[in-house]
Write an enzyme that holds these catalytic residues in place. Structure first.
Site, PDB file in Angstrom:
ATOM      1  N   LEU A  30       0.818  -1.211   0.000  1.00 46.08           N
ATOM      2  CA  LEU A  30       0.000   0.000   0.000  1.00 46.08           C
ATOM      3  C   LEU A  30       0.853   1.264   0.000  1.00 46.08           C
ATOM      4  O   LEU A  30       0.556   2.231  -0.723  1.00 46.08           O
ATOM      5  CB  LEU A  30      -0.914   0.005   1.225  1.00 46.08           C
ATOM      6  CG  LEU A  30      -2.138  -0.911   1.162  1.00 46.08           C
ATOM      7  CD1 LEU A  30      -2.766  -1.039   2.544  1.00 46.08           C
ATOM      8  CD2 LEU A  30      -3.163  -0.383   0.175  1.00 46.08           C
ATOM      9  N   TYR A  70      -1.550  -6.751  17.820  1.00 46.64           N
ATOM     10  CA  TYR A  70      -1.818  -5.939  16.619  1.00 46.64           C
ATOM     11  C   TYR A  70      -3.163  -5.222  16.745  1.00 46.64           C
ATOM     12  O   TYR A  70      -3.288  -4.030  16.442  1.00 46.64           O
ATOM     13  CB  TYR A  70      -1.800  -6.875  15.413  1.00 46.64           C
ATOM     14  CG  TYR A  70      -2.014  -6.238  14.066  1.00 46.64           C
ATOM     15  CD1 TYR A  70      -1.001  -5.501  13.452  1.00 46.64           C
ATOM     16  CD2 TYR A  70      -3.209  -6.404  13.391  1.00 46.64           C
ATOM     17  CE1 TYR A  70      -1.184  -4.937  12.199  1.00 46.64           C
ATOM     18  CE2 TYR A  70      -3.413  -5.856  12.136  1.00 46.64           C
ATOM     19  CZ  TYR A  70      -2.396  -5.122  11.542  1.00 46.64           C
ATOM     20  OH  TYR A  70      -2.581  -4.571  10.298  1.00 46.64           O
ATOM     21  N   LYS A  74      -3.763  -1.170  16.754  1.00 53.82           N
ATOM     22  CA  LYS A  74      -4.522  -0.592  15.645  1.00 53.82           C
ATOM     23  C   LYS A  74      -5.737   0.197  16.132  1.00 53.82           C
ATOM     24  O   LYS A  74      -6.081   1.232  15.560  1.00 53.82           O
ATOM     25  CB  LYS A  74      -4.951  -1.693  14.673  1.00 53.82           C
ATOM     26  CG  LYS A  74      -3.824  -2.196  13.774  1.00 53.82           C
ATOM     27  CD  LYS A  74      -3.233  -1.074  12.951  1.00 53.82           C
ATOM     28  CE  LYS A  74      -2.292  -1.549  11.862  1.00 53.82           C
ATOM     29  NZ  LYS A  74      -1.682  -0.413  11.127  1.00 53.82           N
ATOM     30  N   ASP A 127     -51.454  24.899  -0.263  1.00 54.67           N
ATOM     31  CA  ASP A 127     -50.642  25.437   0.824  1.00 54.67           C
ATOM     32  C   ASP A 127     -51.126  26.859   1.108  1.00 54.67           C
ATOM     33  O   ASP A 127     -50.716  27.825   0.470  1.00 54.67           O
ATOM     34  CB  ASP A 127     -49.160  25.453   0.442  1.00 54.67           C
ATOM     35  CG  ASP A 127     -48.270  25.849   1.616  1.00 54.67           C
ATOM     36  OD1 ASP A 127     -48.787  26.448   2.581  1.00 54.67           O
ATOM     37  OD2 ASP A 127     -47.059  25.563   1.565  1.00 54.67           O
ATOM     38  N   LEU A 136     -48.076  33.343   5.081  1.00 54.37           N
ATOM     39  CA  LEU A 136     -46.718  33.846   4.867  1.00 54.37           C
ATOM     40  C   LEU A 136     -46.445  34.118   3.389  1.00 54.37           C
ATOM     41  O   LEU A 136     -45.611  34.956   3.041  1.00 54.37           O
ATOM     42  CB  LEU A 136     -45.714  32.813   5.408  1.00 54.37           C
ATOM     43  CG  LEU A 136     -44.223  33.095   5.232  1.00 54.37           C
ATOM     44  CD1 LEU A 136     -43.802  34.304   6.070  1.00 54.37           C
ATOM     45  CD2 LEU A 136     -43.402  31.868   5.630  1.00 54.37           C
ATOM     46  N   PHE A 165     -33.997  22.776   1.506  1.00 54.57           N
ATOM     47  CA  PHE A 165     -34.385  24.168   1.340  1.00 54.57           C
ATOM     48  C   PHE A 165     -33.408  25.054   2.119  1.00 54.57           C
ATOM     49  O   PHE A 165     -33.282  24.921   3.340  1.00 54.57           O
ATOM     50  CB  PHE A 165     -35.817  24.388   1.821  1.00 54.57           C
ATOM     51  CG  PHE A 165     -36.823  23.520   1.107  1.00 54.57           C
ATOM     52  CD1 PHE A 165     -37.169  23.775  -0.201  1.00 54.57           C
ATOM     53  CD2 PHE A 165     -37.406  22.434   1.750  1.00 54.57           C
ATOM     54  CE1 PHE A 165     -38.087  22.977  -0.867  1.00 54.57           C
ATOM     55  CE2 PHE A 165     -38.323  21.626   1.099  1.00 54.57           C
ATOM     56  CZ  PHE A 165     -38.662  21.897  -0.221  1.00 54.57           C
TER      57      PHE A 165
END
Length: 734
Positions: free
Chosen positions: A19, A162, A166, A508, A512, A561
């Site tokens: 790696l 180990y 780890k 709706d 408002l 929103f």
């Protein structure tokens, strides 16, 4: 736009192979200056050689990259960082990758076995990171990777030393993420699975060969890039698969009362509730974790009734108790409509006869008259519009403080242009965001017995937080950020000054959006446009741009929103195509304010005329396969027992539930197949869906790939899954 590391200096420890080598090559290929560190020791930590690091440096330089070698032990952390400063003048990225193995069963682990593992893995990472820390702080930039392991996260036989080291690295990384945040130093942890010198001792050779390091490196590069804002996270990765891990905690149970002793019998009697992960929380900080303990202390000392969960104490003052609310089903609601409502909605979201393509949505006499897909929110919105939340226990809300936060809509069939639909609403979850509460409502809408669409309404209740609940939920359908590149398409559409007045006719009626005095009470200079009106604009923009205005291709839409639009302003929809998913972001053109964010629309492919009917319930495909396996066991069972020598349990699922269980005994006698679980204990139990099982048997789905993608789950001796090929490929094909 490609991610580059020009001007960045990267140190990779243990970079002489596996790696580490892949990380070093990948960083260098994208412009980084790389310090290739490798002591040149063997897998047990013995010996020393410069050859491994030198070879990787030569590879990088041969391709025109910049690299220097370092041969010091990670226990000499200052020397490693000094190499970076001497060669390139700074240190930006540190990948702690160096490691060794000294596997022993716990009883046979010596002091040396324990100490060497901790010196290299945990102490070594600490020393190198400490040496780099102040340099990163001073330059206000740093990216650090810690490397843990599945053995550290889950444990593994023969690796106590180990595993401990780890998991210690994960704790170190989490604290560095907190301390480094204000300096723009981000630290994340990976648990990679890849072929290397270390894994070749515990994995079959063919699996080691297929788990290539290059399938892990892209995650490391992204986490180390300046664009990435991830911090304090843990990822499992391998074979091109990446998954984020997090802690989960049951709601728990308080088992003591004031001035009364706490007894083990009380613990025993409440054990099932203590271990019940229903509606589990996912604490993300020590402060969040401690909140529950503090709530319990307050609750017990006040002499109040001890509840099942400490959130109840805070709930009494906030008016919200998720224990009572979550799972509540609201009374079914019906919505009857004709073509008139469909047309009114289309006009309300900006459709016009000026565009000939819009006529099919506006004229009931059109030969292809259809309903806009986003009308699916209208048929289900009574949960918000008609005050039904007032009937939910545990939700004592001030409805003047309720804001629509997010919306998800998925269609299973194109919406009819008229009819009566029935919706069933469930309170899916309640979240504590501190400054407020989030309520998730799942709404399923039916035409008769047929499921037509699904909505998830997410509302934010200002000031209702602080009840000690969880902050996130697996049940929430998450918004997604758009790709980091220019949009593939942009549509700008003007709203009219009467847009809100027109849209409100779809049901709706909140003042408002129409009454200036009411809007002023909410802090707005004028009435604002409905969020779901902007939602409708965005949906039809995608439908036209990427689906030829064909509603049958519309599958789902998700939005968050962010800010309101004022009637008369222009909505600018930016779109990014990623397969059949269209990421979208909406802005007000005049102000550049983002109004819809984290949004996307999922489309059906162009070849699909409409969403397919779900498969009809009936017999399982796997029944035929196991019948064939049984016949083959009768013919060649003794030979299979010699090859396999194991008992396999199978759990076949359908629609997420176990539909059948089978046992293949290739360990005893001449082998056998029985329907149902094994009377003893299977060596390995495999869970897979009926459909995926058939694909594995037919050779269309590789078992290893199925495992790493999560389609095939294994319990018990995982290595025995390597023998699946003997059972399925050679002896089960139909």
């Amino acid at each position: 736009m490609s991610l580059t590391f020009e001007g960045r200096v990267v140190l990779v420890t243990g970079a002489g192979g596996g790696l580490g080598r892949e990380y070093a090559l990948a960083f260098a290929e994208r412009g980084a200056s790389v310090i290739v560190n490798d002591l040149g020791a063997d897998t047990k930590g013995g010996g020393k050689s410069s050859a491994a690091a030198d070879k990787v440096v030569e590879e990088i330089r041969a391709k025109g990259g910049k690299a220097v070698a370092n041969y010091d032990s990670v226990e000499d952390g200052e020397k490693l960082i000094q190499s970076a400063l001497d060669a390139f003048g700074r240190i930006d990225v540190l990948v702690n990758n160096a490691g060794i193995l000294r596997d022993r069963s716990f009883a046979r682990t010596s002091d040396l076995d324990w100490d060497l593992i901790h010196r290299v893995h945990l102490r070594g990472s600490f020393l190198v990171t400490r040496a780099a820390w102040n340099h990163m702080k001073n330059q206000k930039f740093g990216r650090i990777i810690m490397t843990t392991s599945g053995a550290g996260v889950y444990g593994n036989f023969g690796q106590a030393n180990y595993s401990a080291a780890k998991l210690g690295l994960l704790g170190l990384a989490n604290t560095l993420a907190i301390e480094g945040r204000k300096y723009n130093i981000y630290c994340n942890t990976i648990a990679p699975v890849a072929g290397s010198r270390l894994t070749e001792t515990v994995m079959p050779p063919d699996l080691v060969a297929s788990l290539k390091p290059e399938f892990v490196a892209p995650l490391v590069l992204w986490l180390c890039h300046e664009q990435c804002q991830e911090n304090g996270a843990l990822f499992e990765t391998g074979a091109g698969w990446i998954a984020k891990l997090r802690w989960e905690r049951s709601l728990g149970r308080t088992v003591r009362q004031k001035n009364q002793p706490m007894t083990p019998e009380a613990v025993r009697d409440q054990w099932d509730q203590i271990c019940d992960f229903t509606n589990a929380t996912k604490p993300t900080s020590l402060q969040e974790s401690m909140m529950s303990i503090v709530s319990v202390l307050s609750q017990v000392e006040s002499g109040g009734e001890v509840s099942g969960n400490p959130t109840a104490a805070a709930a009494s003052s906030s008016g919200i108790n998720p224990i009572e609310a979550v799972g509540t089903k609201l009374p079914p609601s019906s919505f009857s409509y004709t073509h008139i409502q469909c047309i009114l909605y289309a006009l309300g979201v900006g459709m016009s006869t000026k565009d000939p393509d819009h006529l099919r949505f506006l004229y009931e006499g059109h030969e292809d008259f259809v309903c806009l897909p986003s009308f699916g929110v209208i048929v289900a919105q009574s949960v918000l519009m008609e005050g039904e939340l007032t009937s939910v226990p545990g939700l004592n809300l001030d409805f003047t403080q309720v804001l629509h936060g997010e919306q998800y809509l998925e269609l299973y069939k194109p919406l009819p242009t008229s009819g009566t639909l029935t919706s069933e609403t469930t309170i899916a979850d309640v979240l504590d965001k501190g400054s407020g509460a989030v309520i998730l409502m799942d709404v399923k809408t039916f035409c008769g017995e047929e499921l037509i669409c699904f909505n998830q309404f997410s509302v934010f209740v200002v000031g209702a937080g602080g009840f000690g609940g969880k902050r996130s939920s697996d049940k929430a359908i998450a918004p997604l950020p758009p790709p980091q590149r220019a949009p593939d398409a942009v549509v700008i559409d003007s709203t009219s000054t009467d847009q809100a007045a027109l849209y409100r006719l779809s049901g709706d009626w909140n003042p408002l959006h129409i009454d200036p005095s009411f809007a002023a009470m909410g802090g707005f200079k004028a009435p604002i446009l409905h969020g779901l009106c902007s939602f409708g604009f965005a949906a039809r923009h995608v439908l036209k741009q990427f689906a030829d205005n064909d509603p049958s291709r519309f599958k789902a839409i998700k939005v968050r929103f962010a800010k309101p639009v004022m009637p008369g302003q222009s909505i600018q929809t930016e779109m990014w195509k990623e397969g059949n998913r269209i990421h979208i972001q909406c802005k007000v053109k005049e102000t550049d304010a983002v109004v819809l964010t984290g949004a996307y629309v999922d489309l059906h492919g162009a070849a699909e005329a409409s969403p397919e009917d779900p498969p009809q319930a009936g017999g399982l495909h796997s029944e035929l396969v196991f019948a064939e396996i049984g016949r083959r066991i009768k013919d060649t069972g003794s030979e299979l027992v010699k090859k396999v020598n194991a008992v396999f349990g199978w759990e076949i699922t359908k629609d997420g539930k176990i539909a059948a269980q089978w046992t293949i005994d290739l360990k005893n006698g001449s082998g056998s197949l029985q329907k149902g679980p094994h009377s003893g204990k299977a060596d390995v139990t495999i869970t897979v869906s009926d459909e995926d099982f058939l694909e594995v048997v037919q050779g269309k789905l590789n078992p290893q790939k199925a495992f790493f993608s999560g389609k095939l789950k294994v319990r018990g001796n995982i290595m025995l899954s390597q023998k699946l090929e003997v059972i399925l490929k050679d002896h089960a094909k139909l």
